[in-house]
Structure formats: C-alpha cells, structure tokens
Design a protein around this motif. Structure first.
Motif, PDB file in Angstrom:
ATOM      1  N   UNK A   1      32.840  42.028  33.589  1.00  0.00           N
ATOM      2  CA  UNK A   1      33.855  42.654  32.744  1.00  0.00           C
ATOM      3  C   UNK A   1      34.683  43.678  33.518  1.00  0.00           C
ATOM      4  N   UNK A   2      34.015  44.442  34.404  1.00  0.00           N
ATOM      5  CA  UNK A   2      34.741  45.444  35.198  1.00  0.00           C
ATOM      6  C   UNK A   2      35.734  44.765  36.128  1.00  0.00           C
ATOM      7  N   UNK A   3      35.286  43.727  36.846  1.00  0.00           N
ATOM      8  CA  UNK A   3      36.162  43.059  37.809  1.00  0.00           C
ATOM      9  C   UNK A   3      37.333  42.368  37.124  1.00  0.00           C
ATOM     10  N   UNK A   4      37.099  41.815  35.934  1.00  0.00           N
ATOM     11  CA  UNK A   4      38.190  41.169  35.199  1.00  0.00           C
ATOM     12  C   UNK A   4      39.254  42.178  34.779  1.00  0.00           C
ATOM     13  N   UNK A   5      38.833  43.416  34.605  1.00  0.00           N
ATOM     14  CA  UNK A   5      39.755  44.458  34.151  1.00  0.00           C
ATOM     15  C   UNK A   5      40.615  45.001  35.292  1.00  0.00           C
ATOM     16  N   UNK A   6      40.134  44.829  36.528  1.00  0.00           N
ATOM     17  CA  UNK A   6      40.799  45.444  37.679  1.00  0.00           C
ATOM     18  C   UNK A   6      41.724  44.463  38.384  1.00  0.00           C
ATOM     19  N   UNK A   7      42.833  45.002  38.877  1.00  0.00           N
ATOM     20  CA  UNK A   7      43.790  44.188  39.641  1.00  0.00           C
ATOM     21  C   UNK A   7      44.553  45.107  40.593  1.00  0.00           C
ATOM     22  N   UNK A   8      44.059  45.185  41.810  1.00  0.00           N
ATOM     23  CA  UNK A   8      44.669  46.097  42.787  1.00  0.00           C
ATOM     24  C   UNK A   8      44.387  45.580  44.191  1.00  0.00           C
ATOM     25  N   UNK A   9      45.315  45.834  45.111  1.00  0.00           N
ATOM     26  CA  UNK A   9      45.153  45.319  46.474  1.00  0.00           C
ATOM     27  C   UNK A   9      43.977  45.960  47.210  1.00  0.00           C
ATOM     28  N   UNK A  10      43.499  47.102  46.734  1.00  0.00           N
ATOM     29  CA  UNK A  10      42.362  47.756  47.379  1.00  0.00           C
ATOM     30  C   UNK A  10      41.077  47.616  46.573  1.00  0.00           C
ATOM     31  N   UNK A  11      41.065  46.632  45.666  1.00  0.00           N
ATOM     32  CA  UNK A  11      39.863  46.240  44.925  1.00  0.00           C
ATOM     33  C   UNK A  11      39.635  44.752  45.199  1.00  0.00           C
ATOM     34  N   UNK A  12      38.393  44.392  45.486  1.00  0.00           N
ATOM     35  CA  UNK A  12      38.092  42.981  45.772  1.00  0.00           C
ATOM     36  C   UNK A  12      38.478  42.124  44.567  1.00  0.00           C
ATOM     37  N   UNK A  13      39.079  40.962  44.811  1.00  0.00           N
ATOM     38  CA  UNK A  13      39.541  40.093  43.725  1.00  0.00           C
ATOM     39  C   UNK A  13      38.414  39.197  43.214  1.00  0.00           C
ATOM     40  N   UNK A  14      38.363  39.041  41.895  1.00  0.00           N
ATOM     41  CA  UNK A  14      37.447  38.101  41.257  1.00  0.00           C
ATOM     42  C   UNK A  14      38.224  36.836  40.922  1.00  0.00           C
ATOM     43  N   UNK A  15      37.784  35.689  41.503  1.00  0.00           N
ATOM     44  CA  UNK A  15      38.475  34.427  41.258  1.00  0.00           C
ATOM     45  C   UNK A  15      37.893  33.674  40.053  1.00  0.00           C
ATOM     46  N   UNK A  16      36.572  33.694  39.929  1.00  0.00           N
ATOM     47  CA  UNK A  16      35.951  32.918  38.849  1.00  0.00           C
ATOM     48  C   UNK A  16      34.512  33.372  38.653  1.00  0.00           C
TER      49      UNK A  16
ATOM     50  N   UNK B   1      27.199  33.080  39.044  1.00  0.00           N
ATOM     51  CA  UNK B   1      27.778  33.219  40.382  1.00  0.00           C
ATOM     52  C   UNK B   1      29.177  33.815  40.247  1.00  0.00           C
ATOM     53  N   UNK B   2      29.398  34.936  40.934  1.00  0.00           N
ATOM     54  CA  UNK B   2      30.745  35.515  41.001  1.00  0.00           C
ATOM     55  C   UNK B   2      31.448  34.961  42.231  1.00  0.00           C
ATOM     56  N   UNK B   3      32.625  34.394  42.035  1.00  0.00           N
ATOM     57  CA  UNK B   3      33.423  33.876  43.150  1.00  0.00           C
ATOM     58  C   UNK B   3      34.516  34.892  43.436  1.00  0.00           C
ATOM     59  N   UNK B   4      34.466  35.460  44.648  1.00  0.00           N
ATOM     60  CA  UNK B   4      35.352  36.572  44.970  1.00  0.00           C
ATOM     61  C   UNK B   4      36.094  36.345  46.280  1.00  0.00           C
ATOM     62  N   UNK B   5      37.012  37.226  46.522  1.00  0.00           N
ATOM     63  CA  UNK B   5      37.800  37.235  47.751  1.00  0.00           C
ATOM     64  C   UNK B   5      36.870  37.399  48.952  1.00  0.00           C
ATOM     65  N   UNK B   6      37.135  36.634  50.008  1.00  0.00           N
ATOM     66  CA  UNK B   6      36.325  36.706  51.228  1.00  0.00           C
ATOM     67  C   UNK B   6      37.038  37.574  52.262  1.00  0.00           C
ATOM     68  N   UNK B   7      36.315  38.555  52.800  1.00  0.00           N
ATOM     69  CA  UNK B   7      36.870  39.450  53.833  1.00  0.00           C
ATOM     70  C   UNK B   7      36.177  39.136  55.155  1.00  0.00           C
ATOM     71  N   UNK B   8      36.890  38.422  56.015  1.00  0.00           N
ATOM     72  CA  UNK B   8      36.296  37.922  57.256  1.00  0.00           C
ATOM     73  C   UNK B   8      35.958  39.023  58.250  1.00  0.00           C
TER      74      UNK B   8
END
Length: 726
Positions: free
Chosen positions: A91-106, A117-124
């Motif tokens: 719920x927290x990740x769905x509420x957030x949308x910012x370039x300095x917050x990790x993105x939640x895809x699904x 399973x949380x599918x999130x942005x990958x930081x190499x």
C-alpha cells in the motif's frame, strides 16, 4: 528488527551470467530446479541481491521482454505478522511516485506456494552501502557525490512526508544507486517493509530498524530489551538520516564503542544518550576507556571546509537524543535545501596555499561572497585581490554574485592578499597511520579485511598526492600570473621616467629630475627582481608537469587491487589447498611490498616536495610583498614630484597672465611696462618673454600630467591593478 546490513529492494549485479528467457530455449536441468517464477517474471535463486528478516530480494527478468527487475519474495516468517502489516508495504509503495523512491511495477504470486512477490525497479549499481564498502570510499564519498546523495535523500524523504509516511529503516543499505543516461548517480529510497503512515504529531510504539542507525529510544527497547513506555514520532527517521549522512561523509559510523557496535551494546547506548549538545560523533578507543566526543568531521573526510561548515550544524541538530530538542522535518528540509540551492566558488588563496570552497546563493551580493571568503581565509574584504585564468578581475561588492566567473577546483579564483602571512598548505593525516598489518597465519577473512583496509589507505594516499601536486601547480601558476601582471607596465614606466627627466632638465628643475632618476633606478631593479622570479616560476612549473609520482602510486594500486579481488573471492571458501595456500602467502608478501612502495613514493616524491615548495612559496611571497612596499615608497616620491610640478605650473601661469596683461597695456597705451618679477629666463623684449613663458607653461602642464600618470602606474605596480568586472 532488521539486523543485516542489506535488506533492500535492489542491489549489485550477481557475478553469475544472466539467465536466458524461456523463449530462447530450455533451461539446463540443474538450473530448472533452482528457478522460481510468477506469471510474468522468473529468477534464479543464486541471483540474490539482499536478504532481510522477512524477505529476500532477487534479480529477475520479464519473461517476454527480458527486462531486468528486482523481486522481493516474502518468507514464512512474514506471514506470521498481522494481515495489515503484511500488506502495508504494498500500500505504501502504490501511494508513492517519485524519482528518488524505488518504483513498484507489480504485485504477483509464486505458482504453488502463493507467496507474495513485489516486482520493483532494478538498480544495477547496488546500494549506498555497497558504494561505501568499496576501498576507494573507505574515508567517505567525494564532495560532488556526497551532494548527490544529500539531494536525493532529502527529495525522497520530502516526498514521504508529503504523503504522511515514516520509513523507520533509513540506512545506506536501503538507499539504492542507479546510473542515469548521462552517467550521473541517482539514489532511491527502498525497503518499505517497516514503513507506515504517520502524521507529524502522531506516535507509534512498535520497533523497527537496524541497530547502528536506530534512534537511542528505540535501541533501548529493541536491542537492550529494556522495558519502557516511550512512544516514537517521525523524528526517528531524522536520527537515522543523520547517522547515514555521517557514514556517507566519513566512511565510518559516528558512534563506535570499543569492539564495535554489535559487540558492546551497552556502551553503544551510553554514547548515543550521553552525547553532549553539538557533538556529532563519539568513540571509545580503549576497553573500559573514556568516551571521546567530536564536534567536527575527521580530517580524512573528503568534504571541503566550506561544505562542512554548512553540514555539521545539521548533523548536530538531528543527532539529538531528546526529541524535544531535535529538529523537525520542516527545519531539516529548510536547512538542507539552503545548502543544495547554493553554488560553489572555488578560491585558491596564494598567501595560505589552500583551495577553499565558498558556498553562496546566486542572488547574494559579491559583498556577501567577500565576507564568506574572509570567514575561511581570515583575509579582510579590503585586502582581497583576485586573478582568474591569468586575468585581473575586480569584484564590485554591490553587484550580484552571478557576476563571478564559473570556477572549478583546477580553475579557481586566485586570491592575493595585501597582508603577508606564512603559507600553511593542505592539512592532512598521513595514510600510513591508517594501514593495518596482516596476521602471520593464513586467515582468509582477516586477510581480506586487512587488504581492504590497506587498499583504502592507498586510495587516500593517491587522492592526497593528487591534491598536493595540484596545490603546488596552483602556487606556481598563481604567483607567476601575479608577477606578470605587475610587470606589464614596467617598460612604459621607464620610458616615461626618461622623458620626464629630459623635460625637467629643460626647465632647470634639477631637484625633480634627480628624484625621478632615483625612481627610475628603483623600478629597473624591481623589473630585474620580478623577471628573475618569473623565470624561476616557469622552470618550477615545468618540473611539476614532469612529475610522475601519481602514475607510480596508481600503478601500485592497480596491482594491489588485483590481489585484493583474489582475497575477496577466497574468503567465501571454507579453506585452501596446499598450493593455493602458498600462493596466498606470496600474495600477502607482494601486497605488503606494494603498499610499502606506494607509501615511499607518497612521502618522498609528494609530501617532501610539497613541503619544500611551501617553504619556497613563502619566501617568494615575502619578496613580492617587499617589492610592493618598495614601490609604494617610489610612488610617494613621484607623488611629491607631482605636487611640486603642479605648484611650479601654477606660478608660471600667474607670471604669464601678468606678462600678457602688461603686453596688452603696451599696445593700447604705448606705456613702458614695469619690470616683471624674476623669471627662469633672461628678459629680452616683452613680446619674446611672453612667448618663452607660454612655451614653458605648456611644458609644465605636460610635466604635471605625466607625473600624475606616472604616479598612477607606480601605484598599480604596488598592487593588483583594476580591470573590468568578472
């Protein structure tokens, strides 16, 4: 409570080759047993990025596109938590949308187990913790990178507060690094497993976080297991941010008991709770020894004093155990934004031989900039003179700071002071003091730790060597520019002095001629002094450009890094065979020899030469100051000549006016004129006398004008002349 150093939503890339997608062919049988998947994503269990108390994070791929993502798979322990706690992170990740917050895809589920399973942005590029664990950052991040971290953390936290969310587990391991399209670092907050919605005036009683970054009140209950009824507010995130920023700036934790935070928990708690106001760090160096407090960042820190002076008060006010005295987020955001909105002006002080970073707002006046320079250099604004790229510049106090030229560390404003002082040069700690020793026996983990520590000190030596060499170049270049500026008008000055002596002989002003003759000799001597100094400076600059010490240190580091990588790989093994162990021992010997050679080059080729250059620079600066003082005396003599010549001109003008009046009377009345006052020439016919006086008066006017110009030139030689604003 999270106790592992990494429990993030993304981390460094695995050393294992990327898995092929399902469409590219069948998986090897050994891999199929270790593969896991959801409807749209799959991953190999060896591609572990991070692990926490309730979940593991893996590098995964989209089955159709092959796009890399990070998947957070929750374990059995996570399902023992209340239902509202389990879904809170989604719920927290769905509420957030910012370039300095990790993105939640699904949010998906694994096939048979139905695990979330949380599918999130990958930081190499891994986490900030992995960046700080690199030997090159053993003493903290470079200033530019630290400012990027500060900007990203502040922006991400501001977004959290705007949405009424407290993170409760801020630490370097939960700040991921992504490299942007232009090669810039982008840091993102991740791992919102402990996050919850909380307004500024609300409290909570549950305990989350990681020991070293935990607010003391939470530490008391969670780590020491002491019963207490305290409720916690959003300020707990500020404490964690303070510890994280200190760690990023220095490479070390701010509060360290003897034996380390995990081994001496009671002293750890004492340090954080007994910390005096204003202190930003506390250490216990000896077992059962006293606590030592620090109110500044260590000298090994890479941040400039200009930035430190802005940052330290912020750290002091958010690392405050009493929540009533601790800053709130509003003040934290205001003060950090103030830093981030400033621009840096690089200033190299010739008198001190030190580079300063002056942080000011673009809308400030230059007067504010000059005062900021005064605070760092102790050179009063009225004594500050500047060159930039070999050109003179005048900084008009009333103008905007935007008129100051764009500077860099290698192309700063060069500050010259009219007040002489002994140059102090760059202050630093000898890296040899921070080099650990290998234990005699083969201990893979201990050998790795030692190699990492030695390599960290080696990188520090390289940075210092580069700074010392750059400082030496700036000393020579800045003084050479200044000497050349002072000598630009010398030939013109000598020519004017010769012309003036000729004119003075014509008008029989022998006294003035003698004074100017002495001035001319003084200026000739000054020219010789400055010319010799200029040639000497050019020769020394050539020698600095030919210096190869940096390349020698870098070569040692490259060889040491290869051995370090092998030690890093070996530490994961249970043991070594006989032959491998012999190679490992030889590597330890070679590593030690390389470290010794590196330090030898640093000391003999860089430190000793730099210290010698400081002594020489001080002597040259004294010569320049003595020359300027001498020229001021010459200027006073010329000014006296100017006053005398102006007086003579006024007397001649009066005589000429009187003679002209008498000549007019002769013509109109035919009367015989009375004898005129005594003049410098014999008295022929009145008409001839008037012509002579007119010619003499013209010469005296030219003489007075030339003397004024002459005086201005000499004044210019005794100080940096004026030039258009920059």
């Amino acid at each position: 409570m999270t106790t592992s150093p990494e429990s993030s939503g993304g981390a460094t890339q695995s050393h294992k080759p990327a898995c092929p997608t399902a469409e590219m062919g069948r998986w090897p049988a050994s891999w199929e047993q270790e593969m896991q998947s959801t409807v749209n994503y799959l991953w190999h269990t060896d591609d572990l990025l991070g692990q926490g108390a309730t979940a593991s994070v893996y590098k995964a791929r989209n089955k159709k596109s092959g796009e890399l993502v990070a998947v957070k798979v929750f374990n059995t322990a996570s399902y023992l938590r209340p239902r509202e706690v389990q879904v809170r992170e989604f719920e927290v990740l769905r509420k957030l949308n910012h370039q300095n917050i990790i993105k939640l895809f699904a949010v998906e589920e694994m096939g048979g187990s139905r695990q979330k399973v949380l599918v999130m942005e990958y930081c190499a590029s891994g986490s900030l913790m992995s960046v700080l664990e690199g030997p090159e950052n053993a003493f903290g991040l470079p200033e530019d990178e630290f400012l990027v971290v500060l900007r990203c953390v502040v922006a991400g936290m501001n977004h959290l507060r705007e949405n009424g969310i407290v993170h409760r587990d801020i630490k370097p391991g939960n700040i991921m690094r992504l490299v942007g399209e232009e090669g810039q670092s982008i840091y993102k907050l991740t791992d919102f497993g402990a996050a919850r919605e909380l307004d500024d005036d609300e409290k909570f009683v549950s305990v989350y976080g990681t020991e070293e970054y935990l607010h003391p009140d939470m530490y008391e209950r969670a780590v020491l297991r002491k019963p207490q009824q305290k409720a916690f507010g959003v300020a707990v995130d500020l404490w964690s941010i303070g510890v994280t920023l200190y760690h990023a700036a220095t490479g070390s934790l701010p509060f360290v008991p003897f034996g380390g935070p995990r081994r001496n928990k009671e002293i750890m708690y004492r340090i954080t709770t007994e910390k005096p106001a204003g202190a930003i760090a506390g250490t216990q160096r000896l077992e059962n020894g006293p606590l030592e407090w620090s109110y500044t960042l260590p000298v090994t820190c890479q941040l400039s004093m200009g930035l430190q002076s802005q940052l330290v008060p912020i750290l002091a006010n958010i690392l405050e155990v009493e929540q009533a005295k601790c800053w709130g987020f509003d003040q934290f955001f205001a003060e950090t934004s103030d830093i981030l909105q400033r621009v840096v002006v690089h200033v190299f002080s010739l008198p001190q031989a030190v580079v300063h970073h002056v942080y000011i707002h673009a809308h400030n006046t230059i007067a504010i900039f000059l005062e900021a320079v005064y605070k760092q250099t102790n050179v009063a604004p009225q004594h500050q003179e500047y060159l930039f790229e070999g050109h003179l510049c005048v900084l008009e106090p009333s103008l905007s700071a935007q008129h100051i030229a764009h500077t860099t560390a290698s192309s700063p404003l060069t500050l010259f002071s009219m007040v002489s002082e002994t140059p102090k040069g760059l202050a630093f700690r000898d890296p040899a003091l921070d080099i650990p020793k290998f234990v005699p026996k083969v201990d893979l983990q201990a050998d790795y730790n030692t190699a990492k520590g030695v390599l960290g000190a080696g990188y520090q030596a390289l940075r210092l060597a580069q700074a010392l060499l750059a400082g030496q170049e700036l000393m020579l270049r800045g003084l050479h520019w200044f000497v050349n500026m002072a000598g630009v008008t010398e030939i013109q000055e000598l020519k004017r002095a010769a012309e003036l002596r000729s004119k003075l002989r014509t008008v029989s002003e022998a006294g003035l001629a003698e004074v100017l003759s002495r001035c001319s000799r003084n200026i000739t001597e000054t020219k010789m002094t400055l010319s010799n100094l200029s040639s000497e400076l050019m020769k020394n600059r050539d020698q600095v450009h030919e210096d190869r010490s940096i390349q020698q240190i870098q070569c040692c580091l490259d060889k040491m890094y290869l051995i370090y990588k092998q030690f890093k790989k070996s530490r994961m093994r249970p043991g070594l065979g006989y032959n491998e162990e012999q190679i490992h021992k030889l590597d330890k010997v070679n590593f030690s020899h390389l470290a010794k050679r590196l330090l030898q080059v640093f000391q003999e080729e860089r430190v000793q030469k730099y210290q010698a250059s400081l002594v020489t620079h001080g002597k040259r600066m004294r010569v320049v100051h003595e020359t300027r003082n001498h020229l001021r005396l010459v200027g006073c003599s010329v000014a006296a000549c100017n006053t005398e010549a102006q007086g003579a001109q006024e007397s001649l003008s009066k005589i000429l006016d009187w003679l002209s009046h008498q000549l007019l009377q002769d013509r109109t009345k035919g009367a015989q004129a009375s004898p005129p006052p005594t003049a410098p020439y014999p008295s022929p016919a009145l008409k001839d006398l008037v012509l002579h006086m007119q010619e003499l008066c013209k010469e005296m006017k030219v003489l007075a004008s030339d003397l004024q110009d002459n005086n201005r030139v000499i004044e210019g030689l005794s100080r940096v002349p004026s030039a258009p604003d920059i």
